[in-house]
Design an enzyme around this catalytic site. Structure first.
Site, PDB file in Angstrom:
ATOM      1  N   ILE A 149      51.586  34.270  41.799  1.00 38.37           N
ATOM      2  CA  ILE A 149      51.722  33.248  40.772  1.00 38.37           C
ATOM      3  C   ILE A 149      53.098  33.317  40.108  1.00 38.37           C
ATOM      4  O   ILE A 149      53.592  32.307  39.618  1.00 38.37           O
ATOM      5  CB  ILE A 149      50.593  33.329  39.722  1.00 38.37           C
ATOM      6  CG1 ILE A 149      50.670  34.615  38.903  1.00 38.37           C
ATOM      7  CG2 ILE A 149      49.235  33.189  40.377  1.00 38.37           C
ATOM      8  CD1 ILE A 149      49.686  34.639  37.754  1.00 38.37           C
ATOM      9  N   TYR A 203      42.457  49.216  34.429  1.00 32.82           N
ATOM     10  CA  TYR A 203      43.071  47.887  34.480  1.00 32.82           C
ATOM     11  C   TYR A 203      42.581  47.026  33.310  1.00 32.82           C
ATOM     12  O   TYR A 203      43.374  46.342  32.647  1.00 32.82           O
ATOM     13  CB  TYR A 203      42.739  47.216  35.810  1.00 32.82           C
ATOM     14  CG  TYR A 203      43.329  45.840  35.969  1.00 32.82           C
ATOM     15  CD1 TYR A 203      44.696  45.659  36.133  1.00 32.82           C
ATOM     16  CD2 TYR A 203      42.509  44.706  35.967  1.00 32.82           C
ATOM     17  CE1 TYR A 203      45.235  44.391  36.277  1.00 32.82           C
ATOM     18  CE2 TYR A 203      43.044  43.430  36.130  1.00 32.82           C
ATOM     19  CZ  TYR A 203      44.408  43.284  36.276  1.00 32.82           C
ATOM     20  OH  TYR A 203      44.941  42.025  36.420  1.00 32.82           O
TER      21      TYR A 203
END
Length: 284
Positions: free
Chosen positions: A15, A164
């Site tokens: 992205i 994460y």
């Protein structure tokens, strides 16, 4: 975006690359910042008005060096897109001694933002709209951020997912605190979740490999689709929402964990991060 200067990290693929390409197409000068030198240069060369900058966020000295390069090259920075990040299925340490997930997703982008912040303030003071956009994740909902264990040393690893999630909680908290500290300056700060995107992100995770395989059947979105919130937040003529807002895609006020909305924790994390990086708290 004509004549605006945009810095996009993690811009050599996924992205980040899709966003850099579209912002360049809209007329911005784009600093394409990536880890792989050859790929980063190739991506920058494929665009008009783009330049490559190479840094590995697993090295804080790399971050400091590239910040100096950006400050030397650009006397104006309109957008900083903190997009670089990663999920690491095995626990590891960086050359700086920090757990890799924590450093790559939070500590290194925080350092880059702090080092560029004086230039961002100067740009805003000159009458330009300035935006800091950070790639977050719905993974913040299962993060367990602890200021006494930012490296997740004392907790189970779970394939890197909890670390994460904690790091992405830190991203959202950093966005809230940056918004508070820059209130009234002309700088806006946002974080967003891009959706489940079919990229090489998290290639070491069997769960993501399975998801990418299923994505061919339509469960995932393309990098171009995942990049849309970044592109629109970066190029909005007017603030898209109050500074500090977290978007789920293009929808403001996405659902988060309680910790990700804790303003006291946000301020404490900012201070703790500055101490870890030996930054002068007065300057930012």
């Amino acid at each position: 975006m004509t004549d605006a200067t945009v810095v996009v990290t993690g811009a050599s693929s996924g992205i980040g690359r899709a966003a850099a390409e579209e912002l360049a197409r809209r007329g911005a000068r784009v600093a394409v910042l990536g880890r792989d030198a050859d790929r980063t240069r190739d991506v920058a060369a494929s665009m008009t008005n783009a330049e490559p900058f190479v840094a590995d966020f697993a090295s804080l000295s790399d971050v400091r060096r590239v910040a100096d390069e950006l400050l030397e090259r650009f006397d104006r920075i309109d957008v900083l897109a903190n997009n670089a990040g990663g999920l690491f299925s095995r626990r590891s340490q960086t050359v700086d001694g920090y757990e890799t997930t924590f450093q790559v997703n939070h500590l290194a982008p925080f350092l880059l933002t702090r080092l560029l912040l004086p230039r961002l303030r100067e740009t805003a003071a000159a009458g330009h709209s300035v935006t800091v956009v950070s790639t977050g994740s719905v993974a913040n909902r299962w993060g367990r951020l602890r200021l006494d264990d930012l490296d997740s040393r004392t907790r189970p690893w779970f394939g890197g997912w909890q670390a994460y999630g904690s790091a992405k909680t830190a991203v959202l908290l950093g966005t809230r605190e940056l918004a508070r500290r820059t209130q009234g300056s002309g700088i806006t700060a946002y974080a967003f979740h891009p959706g489940f995107v079919t990229t090489s992100f998290g290639a070491g995770s069997w769960m993501l490999r399975l998801g990418n395989a299923l994505g061919n059947g339509g469960l995932a979105v393309t990098p171009e689709t995942g990049a849309v919130p970044l592109i629109e937040l970066a190029s909005a003529a007017e603030p898209a929402a109050p500074s500090g807002t977290y978007f789920d895609g293009l929808v403001p006020n996405g659902r988060t964990s309680k910790a990700a909305r804790d303003d006291t924790l946000a301020a404490d994390l900012w201070t703790a991060s500055e101490k870890l990086l030996d930054l002068d708290a007065v300057t930012g």
